[in-house]
Every structure is written in structure tokens, then in C-alpha cells.
Design an enzyme around this catalytic site. Structure first.
Site, PDB file in Angstrom:
ATOM      1  N   ARG A  44       0.922  -1.181   0.077  1.00 36.76           N
ATOM      2  CA  ARG A  44       0.013   0.117   0.030  1.00 36.76           C
ATOM      3  C   ARG A  44       0.900   1.317   0.156  1.00 36.76           C
ATOM      4  O   ARG A  44       2.049   1.175   0.108  1.00 36.76           O
ATOM      5  CB  ARG A  44      -1.054   0.164   1.220  1.00 36.76           C
ATOM      6  CG  ARG A  44      -0.722  -0.786   2.301  1.00 36.76           C
ATOM      7  CD  ARG A  44       0.387   0.003   3.169  1.00 36.76           C
ATOM      8  NE  ARG A  44       0.176   1.365   3.437  1.00 36.76           N
ATOM      9  CZ  ARG A  44       1.188   2.408   3.493  1.00 36.76           C
ATOM     10  NH1 ARG A  44       2.476   2.123   3.644  1.00 36.76           N
ATOM     11  NH2 ARG A  44       0.880   3.557   3.694  1.00 36.76           N
ATOM     12  N   GLY A  45       0.142   2.471   0.100  1.00 38.09           N
ATOM     13  CA  GLY A  45       1.151   3.705  -0.309  1.00 38.09           C
ATOM     14  C   GLY A  45       1.045   3.855  -1.756  1.00 38.09           C
ATOM     15  O   GLY A  45       1.467   3.013  -2.428  1.00 38.09           O
ATOM     16  N   ARG A  78      -7.270  -0.512  -6.957  1.00 41.13           N
ATOM     17  CA  ARG A  78      -7.744   0.634  -5.987  1.00 41.13           C
ATOM     18  C   ARG A  78      -8.051   1.841  -6.707  1.00 41.13           C
ATOM     19  O   ARG A  78      -7.098   2.308  -7.234  1.00 41.13           O
ATOM     20  CB  ARG A  78      -6.693   0.671  -4.633  1.00 41.13           C
ATOM     21  CG  ARG A  78      -6.461  -0.412  -3.727  1.00 41.13           C
ATOM     22  CD  ARG A  78      -5.795   0.038  -2.597  1.00 41.13           C
ATOM     23  NE  ARG A  78      -6.392   0.928  -1.555  1.00 41.13           N
ATOM     24  CZ  ARG A  78      -5.676   1.319  -0.857  1.00 41.13           C
ATOM     25  NH1 ARG A  78      -4.334   1.099  -0.623  1.00 41.13           N
ATOM     26  NH2 ARG A  78      -6.305   1.963   0.287  1.00 41.13           N
ATOM     27  N   GLN A 180      -1.826   2.362   9.950  1.00 42.14           N
ATOM     28  CA  GLN A 180      -0.623   2.487   9.290  1.00 42.14           C
ATOM     29  C   GLN A 180       0.330   3.447   9.998  1.00 42.14           C
ATOM     30  O   GLN A 180       1.737   3.021  10.025  1.00 42.14           O
ATOM     31  CB  GLN A 180      -0.854   3.336   7.987  1.00 42.14           C
ATOM     32  CG  GLN A 180      -1.622   2.335   6.797  1.00 42.14           C
ATOM     33  CD  GLN A 180      -2.880   2.387   6.963  1.00 42.14           C
ATOM     34  OE1 GLN A 180      -3.422   2.818   8.083  1.00 42.14           O
ATOM     35  NE2 GLN A 180      -3.830   2.242   5.690  1.00 42.14           N
ATOM     36  N   ASP A 221      -1.958  10.692  -2.186  1.00 37.49           N
ATOM     37  CA  ASP A 221      -2.368   9.776  -2.877  1.00 37.49           C
ATOM     38  C   ASP A 221      -2.823  10.373  -4.536  1.00 37.49           C
ATOM     39  O   ASP A 221      -2.568   9.707  -5.446  1.00 37.49           O
ATOM     40  CB  ASP A 221      -3.463   9.031  -2.504  1.00 37.49           C
ATOM     41  CG  ASP A 221      -3.153   8.175  -1.325  1.00 37.49           C
ATOM     42  OD1 ASP A 221      -2.987   8.410  -0.193  1.00 37.49           O
ATOM     43  OD2 ASP A 221      -2.964   6.909  -1.744  1.00 37.49           O
ATOM     44  N   ASN A 231      -5.467  12.163   0.640  1.00 36.99           N
ATOM     45  CA  ASN A 231      -4.267  11.468   1.509  1.00 36.99           C
ATOM     46  C   ASN A 231      -5.171  10.792   2.367  1.00 36.99           C
ATOM     47  O   ASN A 231      -6.447  10.785   2.749  1.00 36.99           O
ATOM     48  CB  ASN A 231      -3.518  12.147   2.129  1.00 36.99           C
ATOM     49  CG  ASN A 231      -2.218  11.442   2.763  1.00 36.99           C
ATOM     50  OD1 ASN A 231      -1.891  10.694   1.893  1.00 36.99           O
ATOM     51  ND2 ASN A 231      -1.949  11.655   3.947  1.00 36.99           N
ATOM     52  N   LYS A 232      -4.446   9.861   3.403  1.00 35.37           N
ATOM     53  CA  LYS A 232      -5.284   8.979   4.127  1.00 35.37           C
ATOM     54  C   LYS A 232      -6.451   9.510   5.017  1.00 35.37           C
ATOM     55  O   LYS A 232      -6.198  10.868   5.357  1.00 35.37           O
ATOM     56  CB  LYS A 232      -4.252   8.412   5.127  1.00 35.37           C
ATOM     57  CG  LYS A 232      -4.722   7.405   6.188  1.00 35.37           C
ATOM     58  CD  LYS A 232      -5.595   6.112   5.772  1.00 35.37           C
ATOM     59  CE  LYS A 232      -5.244   5.457   4.639  1.00 35.37           C
ATOM     60  NZ  LYS A 232      -6.025   4.579   3.910  1.00 35.37           N
TER      61      LYS A 232
HETATM   62  O1  MRU Z   1      -4.502   3.181   2.168  1.00 33.16           O
HETATM   63  P1  MRU Z   1      -3.143   3.263   2.056  1.00 33.16           P
HETATM   64  O2  MRU Z   1      -2.107   2.669   3.428  1.00 33.16           O
HETATM   65  O3  MRU Z   1      -2.367   2.794   0.770  1.00 33.16           O
HETATM   66  O4  MRU Z   1      -3.028   4.955   2.228  1.00 33.16           O
HETATM   67  C1  MRU Z   1      -1.628   5.574   2.159  1.00 33.16           C
HETATM   68  C2  MRU Z   1      -1.549   7.101   2.314  1.00 33.16           C
HETATM   69  O5  MRU Z   1      -2.607   7.687   2.311  1.00 33.16           O
HETATM   70  C3  MRU Z   1      -0.251   7.740   1.988  1.00 33.16           C
HETATM   71  O6  MRU Z   1       0.026   8.752   2.977  1.00 33.16           O
HETATM   72  C4  MRU Z   1      -0.073   7.912   0.485  1.00 33.16           C
HETATM   73  O7  MRU Z   1      -0.268   6.900  -0.178  1.00 33.16           O
HETATM   74  C5  MRU Z   1       1.343   8.741   0.337  1.00 33.16           C
HETATM   75  S1  MRU Z   1       2.504   7.208   0.502  1.00 33.16           S
HETATM   76  C6  MRU Z   1       4.159   7.977  -0.243  1.00 33.16           C
END
Ligand code: MRU
Length: 329
Positions: A44-45, A78, A180, A221, A231-232
């Protein structure tokens, strides 16, 4: 620290759902289970999803699978992080140039991977220059080595500032529902001996009110043409709190996370995830089984709450729409 490896004809992903309790690598020789791995957040990320999808595309080429179908399946894993589509578009362009030659495609995926690490390092250097001495920094979710090809975006900035001796403390939001921050960011910080304090998501405002946060840096993201960014989930609350308390608030991202095709954040597709993620904590039920749940995986922070955008090509300040356009101009 790394989360993605390619050896011979196999993709290896560090299973991030098991961290920090177990460090388990899963081997993939078929692209289809990689689609499931992205969906289940084994990897993820935003940048890490892009790199993994590029390698998964190579697995499809190696097996002689239909590359158009592989691209569609991977793209459906995703919806929010634009790096996934960016990497798949790049691989598809390469496939049409090289006639689907697996060796040429692998070389391209390796370049995407290497470039991502180099971009994180550049972002780290650009962002570290903004960090004051004795900084107390807050971050949300995990935008570290695990979320990228290596080193990290927001955590890359923190790593670089720490290498310069400027970081007194990093506060990591635990980041409900999937933790996370607690499971991954805290793990990276502790592994790198960077001073770290874990907090629950609701504690950030109180720290800011006490004057204990000098700067916030988070990942991204997808950023729209005007600088609004997804973002998250919880990032928006952090941004509002930082604005209220006069704390500088930055996002760090590679240019592959910028989507100039959409005018603003209202156009960013937001992933909705399973209700069970909120009714449980690490698999243990914490709420009535039949209570309804709202579980968007991301939120959108308006560009008006951003102090600056840290990229591998430099730091952008308002007006963001004009300055983002110039970056690609
Ligand atoms: O749901 P995730 O864990 O994939 O979400 C990740 C994030 O929101 C990160 O902050 C984002 O992807 C940037 S990662 C360099």
C-alpha cells in the site's frame, strides 16, 4: 528498508498487513494475486502501488497473458492513488513500443522503481531545508519506505532532516482504522532510531494547542490541478487543526502523484472500504456487529490549508494552480 523486490522472474512483496509483528515476504509469479495483494493492502502507499503494478504487468508479459486485460485488472485494484494508473500507462506505452517483450518491460519497471527512490531522496533534501532546528514534526498514516520504492515521501523529508540533526521528535498519528501510523510509521522510525512518539488520531490538536508541533508533513495519493489533495482519512482534520494553530502544513509527493486532468479535489475518486475494518481492531470485534459504518479510505484537503508542496523538483507555494501548471509546462 524496502517493501518490494524483484528476483529472476518473481515479484516479492513484504506483507504489510502483518507488520510490525511478523516480517513475511510473499512471492508472486502471476499478476492476478498481485491485484488481490494491492486490494488487501499487502502492499500500500501510492508510489509502492504503482511500482508493484509495473512489476505485476511484467509477470503478465512473462506468462503471455493478455496485457490489456492485465492492465484493466490491475487498474481496478484501488481507485484513489493516481500512481497506479500513471505506472500502468507508462508500462502500456512501453509494451506498444517493444511489442510486449518481457525483458524490455522488466527494464522499464526497474527504472520506475529506481526513479521512485531517487525522487524520494530529492524530496527529502528539498523538504529538510524547511525543517527548523529542534523540530517536533507530526505525520499521519505511513508515507515512508514501505509506501514507496524506498526512503519515503513525507517520511523521506523526516529522514533527511534527522540525518541533518534537526529532529527532536516525530509524532505519528496511529491512523485508524488500519493503523498504518502505529504499525508502519512507528516501525520505520524505531528501526531508524528516529525519536518517535505514537499518538491516537484525536490527540494531535491538543499537542498543537500546547505549542508542541513545529511542522506537519504528510504524503499524498492524488493531487488535483489546483493543489487539493487526497491522502489517508484524517489528513483533513490534521490540516484544519494545523491551520487553526498556525502550524506549517506540507505534503510531500513525487510528480507522478499529480493529476492535472482533474481541476480540483471534488473530482478525486475516494475508495470506500469494508465496514468490518471499523467494527474491529486488528481482527478483534470492538463494536456491535450490526452497527452501520462510514469507512472512506481517504479524504480531500483543500489547497487553502497547505503551506507548501514538496516535490522532487522543488517546493511549490501559492498560487498552486499556476505553479503546478508551470512544473509541467
Ligand atoms: O491506504 P494506504 O495505506 O495505501 O494509504 C496511504 C496514504 O494515504 C499515504 O499517505 C500516501 O499513499 C502517500 S505514500 C508515500
Amino acid at each position: 528498508m524496502e517493501a518490494i523486490r524483484w528476483e529472476g522472474k518473481t515479484l516479492y512483496l513484504l506483507d504489510q498487513t502483518k507488520l510490525p509483528v511478523k516480517e513475511e515476504w510473499i512471492a508472486y509469479t502471476d499478476y492476478r494475486p498481485v491485484v488481490d495483494a494491492i486490494r488487501a493492502m499487502v502492499v500500500r502507499g501510492a508510489p509502492a502501488i504503482g511500482v508493484s503494478a509495473a512489476y505485476a504487468y511484467c509477470l503478465a508479459a512473462l506468462k503471455g497473458d493478455d496485457l490489456t486485460k492485465a492492465r484493466e485488472d490491475l487498474a481496478a485494484s484501488r481507485p484513489t492513488a493516481v500512481n497506479l494508473f500513471w505506472a500502468l500507462d507508462r508500462m502500456a506505452r512501453k509494451a506498444s513500443d517493444c511489442g510486449g517483450d518481457p525483458a524490455a518491460l522488466l527494464a522499464e519497471a526497474e527504472v520506475i522503481h529506481r526513479e521512485d527512490v531517487a525522487m524520494c531522496r530529492a524530496m527529502g533534501a528539498n523538504g529538510a531545508a524547511l525543517v527548523p532546528e529542534h523540530a517536533r514534526i507530526l505525520t499521519h498514516c505511513n508515507a515512508g519506505a514501505l509506501a514507496t520504492g524506498g526512503y519515503g515521501t513525507a517520511l523521506g523529508v523526516i529522514r533527511a532532516a534527522h540525518e541533518q540533526g534537526k529532529v527532536d521528535m516525530v509524532y505519528a498519528d496511529e491512523t485508524r482504522p488500519l493503523l498504518q501510523g502505529a504499525r508502519l510509521t512507528a516501525y520505520e522510525l524505531v528501526s531508524d532510531h528516529i525519536p518517535a512518539t505514537l499518538i491516537t488520531d484525536g490527540m494531535a490538536a491538543s499537542l498543537m494547542a500546547q505549542g508542541k508541533i513545529d511542522l506537519v508533513v504528510v504524503g499524498c495519493d492524488r493531487m488535483a490541478a489546483n493543489g487539493d489533495f487526497a491522502n489517508k482519512i484524517g489528513t483533513y482534520s490534521v490540516a484544519v487543526n494545523a491551520h487553526f494553530h498556525g502550524v506549517p502544513f506540507y505534503t510531500a509527493l513525487p510528480c507522478s502523484t499529480i493529476d492535472l486532468s482533474i481541476p480540483d479535489g471534488a473530482h478525486i475518486p475516494i475508495e470506500q472500504r469494508a465496514k468490518e475494518e471499523v467494527r474491529t481492531l486488528s481482527g478483534v470485534q470492538t463494536a456491535p456487529k450490526d452497527v452501520d459504518v462510514y469507512n472512506p479510505s481517504f479524504d480531500v484537503t483543500p489547497h487553502t490549508l497547505l503551506t507548501g508542496i514538496i516535490t522532487e523538483r522543488g517546493v511549490l507555494y501559492p498560487p498552486f494552480r499556476e505553479n503546478l501548471a508551470k512544473l509541467f509546462g
